[in-house]
Motif scaffolding. Structure first.
Motif, PDB file in Angstrom:
ATOM      1  N   ASN A 102       0.863  -1.174   0.000  1.00 55.20           N
ATOM      2  CA  ASN A 102       0.000   0.000   0.000  1.00 55.20           C
ATOM      3  C   ASN A 102       0.903   1.229   0.000  1.00 55.20           C
ATOM      4  N   LEU A 103       0.830   2.015  -1.076  1.00 53.89           N
ATOM      5  CA  LEU A 103       1.787   3.112  -1.236  1.00 53.89           C
ATOM      6  C   LEU A 103       1.098   4.468  -1.223  1.00 53.89           C
ATOM      7  N   ALA A 104       1.759   5.436  -0.621  1.00 56.86           N
ATOM      8  CA  ALA A 104       1.216   6.793  -0.595  1.00 56.86           C
ATOM      9  C   ALA A 104       1.028   7.293  -2.025  1.00 56.86           C
ATOM     10  N   ALA A 105      -0.113   7.926  -2.274  1.00 58.04           N
ATOM     11  CA  ALA A 105      -0.383   8.456  -3.616  1.00 58.04           C
ATOM     12  C   ALA A 105       0.625   9.542  -3.984  1.00 58.04           C
ATOM     13  N   THR A 106       1.301  10.091  -2.983  1.00 63.62           N
ATOM     14  CA  THR A 106       2.289  11.147  -3.229  1.00 63.62           C
ATOM     15  C   THR A 106       3.668  10.589  -3.564  1.00 63.62           C
ATOM     16  N   SER A 107       3.817   9.266  -3.574  1.00 64.97           N
ATOM     17  CA  SER A 107       5.133   8.676  -3.833  1.00 64.97           C
ATOM     18  C   SER A 107       5.713   9.188  -5.145  1.00 64.97           C
ATOM     19  N   LYS A 108       6.958   9.665  -5.078  1.00 62.75           N
ATOM     20  CA  LYS A 108       7.625  10.141  -6.296  1.00 62.75           C
ATOM     21  C   LYS A 108       8.228   8.969  -7.054  1.00 62.75           C
ATOM     22  N   THR A 109       8.476   7.874  -6.349  1.00 63.26           N
ATOM     23  CA  THR A 109       9.142   6.728  -6.968  1.00 63.26           C
ATOM     24  C   THR A 109       8.161   5.806  -7.693  1.00 63.26           C
TER      25      THR A 109
ATOM     26  N   LYS B 182      12.473 -13.843  -1.135  1.00 63.76           N
ATOM     27  CA  LYS B 182      12.556 -12.881  -2.243  1.00 63.76           C
ATOM     28  C   LYS B 182      11.538 -13.290  -3.292  1.00 63.76           C
ATOM     29  N   PHE B 183      10.846 -12.310  -3.858  1.00 66.73           N
ATOM     30  CA  PHE B 183       9.793 -12.590  -4.840  1.00 66.73           C
ATOM     31  C   PHE B 183      10.043 -11.832  -6.139  1.00 66.73           C
ATOM     32  N   ASP B 184       9.755 -12.508  -7.240  1.00 68.72           N
ATOM     33  CA  ASP B 184       9.759 -11.880  -8.558  1.00 68.72           C
ATOM     34  C   ASP B 184       8.295 -11.615  -8.912  1.00 68.72           C
ATOM     35  N   THR B 185       7.925 -10.369  -9.149  1.00 66.22           N
ATOM     36  CA  THR B 185       6.505 -10.021  -9.287  1.00 66.22           C
ATOM     37  C   THR B 185       6.240  -9.112 -10.492  1.00 66.22           C
ATOM     38  N   THR B 186       4.959  -9.044 -10.860  1.00 65.69           N
ATOM     39  CA  THR B 186       4.490  -8.002 -11.784  1.00 65.69           C
ATOM     40  C   THR B 186       3.227  -7.375 -11.187  1.00 65.69           C
ATOM     41  N   VAL B 187       2.921  -6.178 -11.641  1.00 66.21           N
ATOM     42  CA  VAL B 187       1.716  -5.496 -11.133  1.00 66.21           C
ATOM     43  C   VAL B 187       0.483  -6.217 -11.674  1.00 66.21           C
ATOM     44  N   TYR B 188      -0.407  -6.617 -10.775  1.00 66.19           N
ATOM     45  CA  TYR B 188      -1.636  -7.338 -11.130  1.00 66.19           C
ATOM     46  C   TYR B 188      -2.804  -6.355 -11.210  1.00 66.19           C
ATOM     47  N   ARG B 189      -2.864  -5.459 -10.236  1.00 64.99           N
ATOM     48  CA  ARG B 189      -3.948  -4.466 -10.208  1.00 64.99           C
ATOM     49  C   ARG B 189      -3.566  -3.325  -9.258  1.00 64.99           C
ATOM     50  N   GLU B 190      -4.003  -2.129  -9.561  1.00 67.04           N
ATOM     51  CA  GLU B 190      -3.822  -0.998  -8.642  1.00 67.04           C
ATOM     52  C   GLU B 190      -5.201  -0.449  -8.293  1.00 67.04           C
ATOM     53  N   ILE B 191      -5.431  -0.243  -7.019  1.00 62.57           N
ATOM     54  CA  ILE B 191      -6.742   0.210  -6.551  1.00 62.57           C
ATOM     55  C   ILE B 191      -6.554   1.490  -5.739  1.00 62.57           C
ATOM     56  N   ASP B 192      -7.192   2.567  -6.182  1.00 64.79           N
ATOM     57  CA  ASP B 192      -7.127   3.802  -5.400  1.00 64.79           C
ATOM     58  C   ASP B 192      -7.736   3.548  -4.031  1.00 64.79           C
ATOM     59  N   ALA B 193      -7.051   3.946  -3.000  1.00 61.99           N
ATOM     60  CA  ALA B 193      -7.537   3.722  -1.632  1.00 61.99           C
ATOM     61  C   ALA B 193      -7.243   4.961  -0.797  1.00 61.99           C
ATOM     62  N   GLY B 194      -8.131   5.940  -0.882  1.00 57.39           N
ATOM     63  CA  GLY B 194      -7.926   7.179  -0.130  1.00 57.39           C
ATOM     64  C   GLY B 194      -6.657   7.869  -0.588  1.00 57.39           C
ATOM     65  N   ASP B 195      -5.784   8.202   0.372  1.00 53.35           N
ATOM     66  CA  ASP B 195      -4.544   8.876  -0.008  1.00 53.35           C
ATOM     67  C   ASP B 195      -3.434   7.876  -0.343  1.00 53.35           C
ATOM     68  N   HIS B 196      -3.796   6.605  -0.487  1.00 52.67           N
ATOM     69  CA  HIS B 196      -2.842   5.559  -0.868  1.00 52.67           C
ATOM     70  C   HIS B 196      -3.325   4.796  -2.109  1.00 52.67           C
ATOM     71  N   VAL B 197      -2.433   4.042  -2.681  1.00 49.95           N
ATOM     72  CA  VAL B 197      -2.776   3.149  -3.790  1.00 49.95           C
ATOM     73  C   VAL B 197      -2.478   1.729  -3.325  1.00 49.95           C
ATOM     74  N   LEU B 198      -3.505   0.887  -3.357  1.00 50.65           N
ATOM     75  CA  LEU B 198      -3.318  -0.509  -2.979  1.00 50.65           C
ATOM     76  C   LEU B 198      -2.828  -1.251  -4.226  1.00 50.65           C
ATOM     77  N   VAL B 199      -1.613  -1.773  -4.154  1.00 46.67           N
ATOM     78  CA  VAL B 199      -1.015  -2.421  -5.323  1.00 46.67           C
ATOM     79  C   VAL B 199      -1.004  -3.931  -5.111  1.00 46.67           C
ATOM     80  N   LEU B 200      -1.719  -4.642  -5.979  1.00 48.07           N
ATOM     81  CA  LEU B 200      -1.680  -6.107  -5.942  1.00 48.07           C
ATOM     82  C   LEU B 200      -0.578  -6.556  -6.895  1.00 48.07           C
TER      83      LEU B 200
END
Ligand code: FMN
Length: 169
Positions: A59-66, A121-139
């Motif tokens: 779960n990442l802050a929507a303000t994340s620059k990275t 350690k996991f090798d992953t790809t983005v499955y889905r991103e869901i806006d969640a208030g001031d954060h983005v829930l990244v599956l």
């Protein structure tokens, strides 16, 4: 016995942060090489989500620059940090241009970056991103995992401080 919750006015960010911080977590490094540049951040919001398909979330802050650049990575690496990774964790949350200075890591052919000496350690790809208030829930969908250093103790984050697990006797 009657429990009286404080009123809604008491759900201010400071009190919320304090309450959320009472929940102890581990910390993962989320990292990838994008356009030849190492990008990453520390995230204590890692949660396992599904076995089939294999999914985890951060779960990442929507303000994340990275994140806007990191999400463009073909693959993303996740590393569960070990108890000795406290300073590294702070570094991964600090100035962007110093996040990987002297950090031993491995880059997969698809650009996922994992940290040496971590636990799973996991090798992953983005499955889905869901806006969640001031954060983005990244599956994130898992494609491979390395359970190599399971004997290590994890880094624990609790009330803004690092700790480790003590073995129950
Ligand atoms: C222990 C720890 C846990 C963190 N967990 C999260 C998290 O779950 N989500 C998040 O958005 N940022 C988290 N951060 C902050 C990020 O690592 C990073 O500092 C933040 O995203 C700002 O950098 P950016 O603008 O480059 O993304 C955490 C920082 C630390 C030290």
């Amino acid at each position: 016995m009657t429990i009286t919750f404080p009123t809604n006015q008491d759900l201010d960010p400071v009190r919320l942060r304090e309450a959320f911080g009472s929940f102890p977590t581990g910390v993962v490094a989320v990292a990838a090489e994008v356009d030849g540049q190492l990008l990453g951040l520390a995230a204590s919001s890692f949660t396992s989500v599904s076995l089939n398909p294999p999914l985890v979330s951060i779960n990442l802050a929507a303000t994340s620059k990275t994140w806007p650049d990191l999400r463009r990575a073909e693959h993303l690496g996740l590393t569960v940090l070990a108890h000795h990774h406290g300073p590294l964790c702070r570094q991964l949350a600090g100035p962007v241009d110093q996040r990987f200075t002297d950090v031993a890591h491995t880059v997969t052919p698809e650009g996922a970056v994992v940290i040496d000496g971590g636990l799973a350690k996991f090798d992953t790809t983005v499955y889905r991103e869901i806006d969640a208030g001031d954060h983005v829930l990244v599956l994130l969908e898992l494609h491979a995992l390395d359970n190599g250093s399971q004997s290590l103790s994890p880094l624990v984050f609790h009330r803004s401080q690092f700790g480790s697990l003590t073995q129950a006797l």
